[in-house]
Scaffold this motif. Structure first.
Motif, PDB file in Angstrom:
ATOM      1  N   PHE A 164       0.820  -1.199   0.000  1.00  0.00           N
ATOM      2  CA  PHE A 164       0.000   0.000   0.000  1.00  0.00           C
ATOM      3  C   PHE A 164       0.863   1.262   0.000  1.00  0.00           C
ATOM      4  CE2 PHE A 164      -4.020  -2.058   1.984  1.00  0.00           C
ATOM      5  CZ  PHE A 164      -4.326  -2.582   0.743  1.00  0.00           C
ATOM      6  N   ALA A 165       1.975   1.246   0.755  1.00  0.00           N
ATOM      7  CA  ALA A 165       2.875   2.399   0.760  1.00  0.00           C
ATOM      8  C   ALA A 165       3.410   2.666  -0.639  1.00  0.00           C
ATOM      9  CB  ALA A 165       4.020   2.175   1.741  1.00  0.00           C
ATOM     10  N   ALA A 166       3.761   1.598  -1.360  1.00  0.00           N
ATOM     11  CA  ALA A 166       4.270   1.754  -2.726  1.00  0.00           C
ATOM     12  C   ALA A 166       3.196   2.337  -3.635  1.00  0.00           C
ATOM     13  CB  ALA A 166       4.752   0.408  -3.256  1.00  0.00           C
ATOM     14  N   ILE A 167       1.961   1.838  -3.519  1.00  0.00           N
ATOM     15  CA  ILE A 167       0.872   2.353  -4.343  1.00  0.00           C
ATOM     16  C   ILE A 167       0.602   3.818  -4.034  1.00  0.00           C
ATOM     17  CG2 ILE A 167      -1.615   2.193  -4.758  1.00  0.00           C
ATOM     18  CD1 ILE A 167      -1.340  -0.840  -4.471  1.00  0.00           C
ATOM     19  N   VAL A 168       0.592   4.165  -2.748  1.00  0.00           N
ATOM     20  CA  VAL A 168       0.356   5.552  -2.348  1.00  0.00           C
ATOM     21  C   VAL A 168       1.435   6.465  -2.920  1.00  0.00           C
ATOM     22  CG1 VAL A 168       0.365   7.135  -0.376  1.00  0.00           C
ATOM     23  CG2 VAL A 168      -0.973   5.029  -0.278  1.00  0.00           C
ATOM     24  N   LEU A 199       3.334   5.958  -5.570  1.00  0.00           N
ATOM     25  CA  LEU A 199       3.228   6.051  -7.021  1.00  0.00           C
ATOM     26  C   LEU A 199       2.060   6.932  -7.446  1.00  0.00           C
ATOM     27  CD1 LEU A 199       4.018   2.349  -8.010  1.00  0.00           C
ATOM     28  CD2 LEU A 199       5.456   4.357  -8.434  1.00  0.00           C
ATOM     29  N   LEU A 200       0.959   6.860  -6.697  1.00  0.00           N
ATOM     30  CA  LEU A 200      -0.212   7.653  -7.052  1.00  0.00           C
ATOM     31  C   LEU A 200      -0.067   9.119  -6.661  1.00  0.00           C
ATOM     32  CD1 LEU A 200      -3.194   5.286  -6.126  1.00  0.00           C
ATOM     33  CD2 LEU A 200      -2.572   6.081  -8.405  1.00  0.00           C
ATOM     34  N   TYR A 201       0.496   9.361  -5.475  1.00  0.00           N
ATOM     35  CA  TYR A 201       0.441  10.709  -4.921  1.00  0.00           C
ATOM     36  C   TYR A 201       1.803  11.291  -4.558  1.00  0.00           C
ATOM     37  CZ  TYR A 201      -4.384   9.188  -4.471  1.00  0.00           C
ATOM     38  OH  TYR A 201      -5.635   8.705  -4.740  1.00  0.00           O
ATOM     39  N   GLY A 202       2.885  10.574  -4.870  1.00  0.00           N
ATOM     40  CA  GLY A 202       4.214  11.072  -4.512  1.00  0.00           C
ATOM     41  C   GLY A 202       4.530  12.425  -5.115  1.00  0.00           C
ATOM     42  N   ASN A 203       4.026  12.685  -6.335  1.00  0.00           N
ATOM     43  CA  ASN A 203       4.309  13.969  -6.968  1.00  0.00           C
ATOM     44  C   ASN A 203       3.619  15.128  -6.259  1.00  0.00           C
ATOM     45  OD1 ASN A 203       1.752  13.083  -7.819  1.00  0.00           O
ATOM     46  ND2 ASN A 203       1.871  14.268  -9.707  1.00  0.00           N
ATOM     47  N   GLN A 204       2.629  14.828  -5.420  1.00  0.00           N
ATOM     48  CA  GLN A 204       1.937  15.874  -4.680  1.00  0.00           C
ATOM     49  C   GLN A 204       2.723  16.352  -3.458  1.00  0.00           C
ATOM     50  OE1 GLN A 204      -0.974  17.219  -5.810  1.00  0.00           O
ATOM     51  NE2 GLN A 204      -0.653  15.872  -7.572  1.00  0.00           N
ATOM     52  N   LEU A 205       3.754  15.599  -3.081  1.00  0.00           N
ATOM     53  CA  LEU A 205       4.509  15.965  -1.879  1.00  0.00           C
ATOM     54  C   LEU A 205       5.247  17.291  -2.046  1.00  0.00           C
ATOM     55  CD1 LEU A 205       5.938  12.473  -0.835  1.00  0.00           C
ATOM     56  CD2 LEU A 205       3.870  13.620  -0.039  1.00  0.00           C
ATOM     57  N   TRP A 206       5.476  17.705  -3.305  1.00  0.00           N
ATOM     58  CA  TRP A 206       6.119  18.995  -3.529  1.00  0.00           C
ATOM     59  C   TRP A 206       5.275  20.144  -3.008  1.00  0.00           C
ATOM     60  CZ3 TRP A 206      11.034  18.911  -4.559  1.00  0.00           C
ATOM     61  CH2 TRP A 206      11.583  17.841  -5.271  1.00  0.00           C
ATOM     62  N   SER A 207       3.968  19.937  -2.896  1.00  0.00           N
ATOM     63  CA  SER A 207       3.107  21.020  -2.426  1.00  0.00           C
ATOM     64  C   SER A 207       3.226  21.246  -0.925  1.00  0.00           C
ATOM     65  CB  SER A 207       1.647  20.746  -2.797  1.00  0.00           C
ATOM     66  OG  SER A 207       1.154  19.605  -2.120  1.00  0.00           O
ATOM     67  N   MET A 208       4.108  20.492  -0.262  1.00  0.00           N
ATOM     68  CA  MET A 208       4.394  20.767   1.148  1.00  0.00           C
ATOM     69  C   MET A 208       5.507  21.803   1.295  1.00  0.00           C
ATOM     70  SD  MET A 208       4.164  17.067   3.057  1.00  0.00           S
ATOM     71  CE  MET A 208       5.649  16.428   2.270  1.00  0.00           C
ATOM     72  N   LEU A 209       6.110  22.209   0.184  1.00  0.00           N
ATOM     73  CA  LEU A 209       7.195  23.180   0.212  1.00  0.00           C
ATOM     74  C   LEU A 209       6.659  24.569  -0.094  1.00  0.00           C
ATOM     75  CD1 LEU A 209       9.905  21.148  -1.745  1.00  0.00           C
ATOM     76  CD2 LEU A 209       9.572  21.307   0.728  1.00  0.00           C
ATOM     77  N   PRO A 210       7.254  25.616   0.499  1.00  0.00           N
ATOM     78  CA  PRO A 210       6.789  26.987   0.225  1.00  0.00           C
ATOM     79  C   PRO A 210       6.830  27.289  -1.262  1.00  0.00           C
ATOM     80  CG  PRO A 210       8.366  26.964   2.042  1.00  0.00           C
ATOM     81  CD  PRO A 210       8.376  25.580   1.454  1.00  0.00           C
ATOM     82  N   SER A 211       5.754  27.867  -1.762  1.00  0.00           N
ATOM     83  CA  SER A 211       5.675  28.177  -3.184  1.00  0.00           C
ATOM     84  C   SER A 211       5.124  29.580  -3.371  1.00  0.00           C
ATOM     85  CB  SER A 211       4.785  27.168  -3.915  1.00  0.00           C
ATOM     86  OG  SER A 211       4.564  27.570  -5.238  1.00  0.00           O
ATOM     87  N   SER A 212       5.786  30.349  -4.194  1.00  0.00           N
ATOM     88  CA  SER A 212       5.296  31.687  -4.504  1.00  0.00           C
ATOM     89  C   SER A 212       4.428  31.679  -5.749  1.00  0.00           C
ATOM     90  CB  SER A 212       6.479  32.643  -4.729  1.00  0.00           C
ATOM     91  OG  SER A 212       7.297  32.175  -5.788  1.00  0.00           O
TER      92      SER A 212
END
Length: 225
Positions: free
Chosen positions: A167-171, A173-186
């Motif tokens: 399940f961790a691997a599936i999560v 692969l599905l949502y790993g690219n969303q983790l960038w939105s935890m970083l400050p963004s202008s």
């Protein structure tokens, strides 16, 4: 070789097969999944009323406003409200998928685990956003979603079984690219990176210390079960 869209479709199909297998072997899962259905109905009802009848006024009232007394209302209620229909729609499928994964692999028991993890993420992660978030109105279910991601990812490390690691691997692969939105963004002022970061951290802590969940679950059960 799959392209990215094909990979996502394939992974959702895999999850669908797992759901059908669980239903076949243990029909009681249908009852426990009612908690996800009811959560989605509540969120859609609140968000659509807010957008169609109140011109997003409820979102402004029940969003997390950092370091303002009225903003404390947003800690339990902000996930119910979204800034527009696209925001609501974008959060619905991840909530269903990740919430279901927690119901399946939880350290506690079904709905009790779901409620416990959700309340822990809402209260502690929401408080972190209220204390340290930037001056804005933070709302939407993405906070919960990132908390679920953190919990499921760390569970594959802290309690490695075929189920948790898979399940961790599936999560990832599905949502790993969303983790960038935890970083400050202008570039995107509408994304609450602070909310994502705090609830992700809370989810990881909850997955690392199951005894903490067991303690909180006693309190949660007295409230909702």
């Amino acid at each position: 070789m799959f392209n990215s869209k094909s990979q996502v479709v394939f992974l959702y199909l895999v999850l669908g097969v797992i759901v059908m297998m669980l239903y076949t072997n243990d029909p009681s899962w249908q009852d426990e999944l009612e908690v996800l259905r009811d959560s989605v109905i509540l969120t859609w009802t609140a968000s659509l009323m807010n957008l169609l009848l109140f011109g997003n006024g409820l979102g402004r009232l029940f969003g997390i406003r950092p370091r303002q007394a009225v903003g404390l209302l947003g800690i339990p209620f902000s996930p119910l409200f979204h800034r527009d229909f696209q925001h609501l729609l974008a959060n619905t499928l991840p909530f269903l998928v990740l919430g279901w994964l927690i119901l399946v692999q939880g350290e506690l028991e079904g709905a009790a685990d779901f409620y416990t993890i959700t309340v822990t993420i809402l209260l502690i992660g929401g408080l972190g956003t209220w204390l340290f978030g930037r001056e804005a109105i933070h709302l939407g279910a993405s906070g919960l979603i990132f908390g679920y991601i953190g919990f499921l990812l760390i569970s594959g490390y802290e309690g490695p079984t075929l189920l948790t690691v898979g399940f961790a691997a599936i999560v990832f692969l599905l949502y790993g690219n969303q983790l960038w939105s935890m970083l400050p963004s202008s570039n995107d002022k509408t994304v609450s990176w602070e909310g994502h970061l705090f609830v992700f951290a809370v989810g990881m802590v909850a997955g690392t210390y199951p005894d903490l969940l067991l303690t909180i679950s006693t309190w949660v059960e007295s409230l909702v079960l």
